[in-house]
Design a protein around this motif. Structure first.
Motif, PDB file in Angstrom:
ATOM      1  N   LEU A 318      66.551  -3.781  26.385  1.00 15.10           N
ATOM      2  CA  LEU A 318      67.840  -4.988  25.793  1.00 15.10           C
ATOM      3  C   LEU A 318      67.519  -6.008  26.124  1.00 15.10           C
ATOM      4  N   ILE A 319      67.155  -6.940  27.085  1.00 16.63           N
ATOM      5  CA  ILE A 319      66.588  -7.906  27.187  1.00 16.63           C
ATOM      6  C   ILE A 319      66.122  -8.912  26.189  1.00 16.63           C
ATOM      7  N   THR A 320      66.759 -10.328  25.249  1.00 18.81           N
ATOM      8  CA  THR A 320      65.979 -10.768  24.524  1.00 18.81           C
ATOM      9  C   THR A 320      64.753 -11.945  24.697  1.00 18.81           C
ATOM     10  N   GLY A 321      63.337 -11.726  24.698  1.00 14.55           N
ATOM     11  CA  GLY A 321      62.772 -12.511  24.784  1.00 14.55           C
ATOM     12  C   GLY A 321      61.567 -11.447  25.629  1.00 14.55           C
ATOM     13  N   LEU A 322      61.714 -10.433  25.795  1.00  9.37           N
ATOM     14  CA  LEU A 322      60.345  -9.333  26.986  1.00  9.37           C
ATOM     15  C   LEU A 322      59.447  -9.367  26.681  1.00  9.37           C
ATOM     16  N   GLY A 323      60.163  -8.745  24.944  1.00  7.03           N
ATOM     17  CA  GLY A 323      58.821  -8.473  23.746  1.00  7.03           C
ATOM     18  C   GLY A 323      58.057  -7.071  24.353  1.00  7.03           C
ATOM     19  N   LEU A 324      57.222  -7.389  24.798  1.00  9.71           N
ATOM     20  CA  LEU A 324      56.218  -5.850  25.057  1.00  9.71           C
ATOM     21  C   LEU A 324      56.055  -5.437  26.808  1.00  9.71           C
ATOM     22  N   SER A 325      56.984  -6.605  27.775  1.00  6.09           N
ATOM     23  CA  SER A 325      57.310  -6.641  28.562  1.00  6.09           C
ATOM     24  C   SER A 325      57.839  -5.955  29.666  1.00  6.09           C
ATOM     25  N   ASP A 326      57.428  -4.534  29.902  1.00  7.64           N
ATOM     26  CA  ASP A 326      58.222  -3.071  30.772  1.00  7.64           C
ATOM     27  C   ASP A 326      57.994  -2.660  32.202  1.00  7.64           C
ATOM     28  N   GLY A 327      56.977  -4.220  32.780  1.00  8.70           N
ATOM     29  CA  GLY A 327      56.742  -3.422  34.333  1.00  8.70           C
ATOM     30  C   GLY A 327      56.234  -2.814  34.943  1.00  8.70           C
ATOM     31  N   GLU A 328      55.114  -1.626  33.639  1.00  3.95           N
ATOM     32  CA  GLU A 328      54.693  -0.328  34.015  1.00  3.95           C
ATOM     33  C   GLU A 328      53.370  -1.453  34.365  1.00  3.95           C
ATOM     34  N   GLY A 329      52.643  -2.038  34.108  1.00  6.26           N
ATOM     35  CA  GLY A 329      51.522  -2.423  34.920  1.00  6.26           C
ATOM     36  C   GLY A 329      50.761  -2.555  36.013  1.00  6.26           C
ATOM     37  N   THR A 330      52.055  -2.780  36.874  1.00  4.90           N
ATOM     38  CA  THR A 330      51.378  -1.570  38.327  1.00  4.90           C
ATOM     39  C   THR A 330      51.700  -0.412  38.468  1.00  4.90           C
ATOM     40  N   GLU A 331      52.029   0.092  38.187  1.00  5.43           N
ATOM     41  CA  GLU A 331      51.155   1.647  37.873  1.00  5.43           C
ATOM     42  C   GLU A 331      49.408   2.474  37.486  1.00  5.43           C
ATOM     43  N   CYS A 332      49.030   1.181  35.981  1.00 12.33           N
ATOM     44  CA  CYS A 332      47.768   0.617  35.389  1.00 12.33           C
ATOM     45  C   CYS A 332      46.811   0.423  36.911  1.00 12.33           C
ATOM     46  N   LEU A 333      47.345  -0.871  37.557  1.00 14.31           N
ATOM     47  CA  LEU A 333      47.174  -0.959  38.812  1.00 14.31           C
ATOM     48  C   LEU A 333      46.213  -0.220  39.966  1.00 14.31           C
TER      49      LEU A 333
END
Length: 437
Positions: A318-333
Motif C-alpha cells: 500500500l506504499i507508493t513507490g515500493l514496487g515489488l519490494s516486499d522484504g521477503e528476500g531474507t527468507e530466501c537467504l
C-alpha cells in the motif's frame, strides 16, 4: 614449490606440500557441502590437518587485500574530485557512533559498491520517500545460526567485511538506553499507539528479554541480516542477548547510513517496522539528518499479523513507490544458509553472496515476468472493467485511510478490550466497582 603447483604447509621449512588445485577443490567442496565430516572433506581434513588450509587461506586474504587496494587506487584516479560531505553523525549532536568512513557527496562508500554495485554504484540520489526513495533494504533475524564460545573469534589476520563488531553493537545499545531516558518532542507516529501496542504484544520477536534459543555453550544465539532489494546480503550482526533487541536493527541501519551520501533516502522493511519506527520517533536515537531520510515498512507476509491501522501505513503493498519490494528476500537467504547451520564460515557467506550475484539475471527475469507483466496486466484488467476512474478510487482510498486512522475509529476498536474487565466487575460486584470508579 609454488611455481611447480605445490603449496607448503608452513611459511618456512615445510615438511609437506599440497597441490594448489587440490586446495582450491577443497574450498569449492566446502562451499557446496559445508560439512567437513562427509566423504572427501573429512578424509582431507583428517589426513592433512589444518596447517595447509590455514596458510592457504591467509595467502588468499592477502591477495584479496592487494587486489582491492589496486582497484581502489584506480577508482580514485578516474573519479572526479569531490568535496567530502558532512557526516550523518556529527560528534556534537548525534547520539550514535560517528561514521568510520565518510562517503563522497554523490557516491556511496566503496565497500557498498564492491558488495553490490547494482544498488550502490549510482550517483543520483534524493528521490522523495513519497515516491519510494532511493534504496530499499530489509532486515530479519534467525535463531538457527549460533556460535560456540569454545571456537573463539576469527583469526587476527582477518577482518570480516560482512559482520559488524560486537563493540559497535554494544556502544549503540548503550546510546539507546541513554536516549530512552529522555523522550523527544518529535512528531508522534501516524498509527495510534493502541494499534502498535497490539502488534507489539502479538510478536515474540519484539520481546528483547524472552529467550528463544538455548545459550548452553553458545555466545551468539542468532544472526540478524541486512539485505538490499535484490536479496544480496550486505551486513550481519551477531545477537548475544536472549531476544531480538532493537539495538541490532538500529546498528545495521546506522552503519548503512554512515556509508551513504547524505541525500540518499532509504526504505527499511522489517517484521516489526511499526514498533521500531515508533521508538525512533519517541526518543532521540537517530539524528534528524537520518530520520528525515528514513521510512519503515513491514514485510509482506508478516503484515497480515498486524492491526489494520498499522497495515494502512506500513504495508509495502500500500506504499507508493515500493514496487515489488516486499522484504521477503531474507527468507530466501536463510534457505541458502541451511547448510551453514552446522558450521559457519565467512568465506562461505561470501560465496553464497557471489552466487546470488550470478543469479541476478534470472531474478530480474522472474520479477519482470511474474511481478510486472502478469500482475500488471491483471490489475489493469480489473481497473478497466471496474467502471470507476482511477482519480475517484484514489480519492476514496485517501478518505478511507484518514477515517480508519482517526482516534474515533481506534477508540471503537480498542476501547472494548479496556472496558471489558471493568464491566465484568460491575456485573459481579456493582457496589465495589462503583466505589472504585
Amino acid at each position: 614449490l609454488i611455481s611447480h603447483g605445490l603449496f607448503p604447509t608452513a611459511p618456512s621449512q615445510p615438511q609437506m606440500a599440497m597441490s594448489v588445485e587440490l586446495l582450491s577443490f577443497y574450498c569449492v567442496l566446502f562451499e557446496q557441502s559445508c560439512d567437513a565430516i562427509n566423504t572427501l572433506a573429512a578424509a582431507l581434513s583428517t589426513y592433512y590437518g589444518s596447517q595447509a588450509m590455514q596458510w592457504y587461506a591467509i595467502l588468499q586474504v592477502e591477495v584479496e587485500k592487494q587486489v582491492d587496494s589496486i582497484l581502489q587506487h584506480c577508482r580514485c584516479l578516474v573519479k572526479p574530485p569531490a568535496v567530502v560531505s558532512h557526516s550523518h553523525h556529527p560528534p556534537s549532536s548525534s547520539p550514535l557512533l560517528a561514521a568510520e568512513q565518510e562517503p563522497l557527496s554523490h557516491t556511496c562508500a566503496d565497500i557498498l559498491i564492491q558488495q553490490w554495485p547494482a544498488c550502490f554504484s549510482g550517483v543520483l540520489f534524493g528521490t522523495s520517500l513519497d515516491k519510494g526513495g532511493d534504496i530499499h533494504v530489509a532486515m530479519d533475524g534467525n535463531f538457527h545460526h549460533r556460535h560456540r564460545h569454545l571456537v573463539g573469534d576469527s583469526p587476527s589476520f582477518y577482518e570480516p567485511c560482512y559482520f559488524l563488531p560486537k563493540a559497535q553493537v554494544d556502544t549503540i545499545g548503550h546510546c539507546i538506553a541513554q536516549a530512552c531516558r529522555h523522550p523527544s518532542g518529535r512528531t508522534k507516529s501516524i498509527v495510534p499507539d493502541e494499534a502498535i501496542d497490539q502488534c507489539e504484544a502479538s510478536y515474540e520477536a519484539v520481546d528483547g528479554q524472552k529467550q528463544k534459543a538455548s545459550t548452553d555453550g553458545f555466545d551468539d544465539t542468532e544472526l540478524m541480516v541486512l539485505i538490499c532489494q535484490h536479496d544480496i546480503p550486505l551486513f550481519f550482526a551477531n545477537i548475544d542477548t536472549p531476544g531480538e533487541q532493537q539495538k541490532y536493527s538500529v546498528t545495521l541501519i546506522d552503519h548503512l547510513f554512515s556509508l551513504l551520501p547524505p541525500q540518499a533516502n532509504v526504505v527499511v522493511l522489517y517484521d516489526m517496522g511499526c514498533v521500531l519506527a515508533r521508538s525512533l520517533c519517541q526518543f532521540d536515537i537517530f539524528d534528524q539528518a537520518i530520520m528525515s531520510h528514513l521510512h519503515f515498512a513491514t514485510t509482506a507476509m508478516q503484515m497480515y499479523g498486524h492491526e489494520w491501522a498499522c497495515q494502512l501505513v506500513y504495508n509495502p503493498c500500500l506504499i507508493t513507490g515500493l514496487g515489488l519490494s516486499d522484504g521477503e528476500g531474507t527468507e530466501c537467504l536463510w534457505s541458502r544458509f541451511i547448510k551453514l547451520i552446522g558450521i559457519k564460515c565467512v568465506s562461505s557467506v561470501a560465496a553464497i553472496g557471489y552466487r546470488m550475484w550470478t543469479d541476478l539475471g534470472d531474478w530480474a527475469r522472474r520479477c519482470l515476468k511474474k511481478g510486472v507483466r502478469e500482475q500488471g496486466s491483471t490489475t489493469q484488467e480489473v481497473l478497466d472493467n471496474g467502471g470507476v476512474s482511477i482519480a475517484e478510487l484514489q480519492e476514496q482510498w485517501a478518505n478511507q485511510r484518514v477515517a480508519q486512522l482517526s482516534i474515533r475509529a481506534c477508540m471503537y476498536l480498542f476501547l472494548p478490550s479496556k472496558l471489558f474487565p471493568f464491566l465484568t466487575d460491575v456485573i459481579r460486584c456493582p457496589h465495589e466497582a462503583q466505589e472504585r470508579a
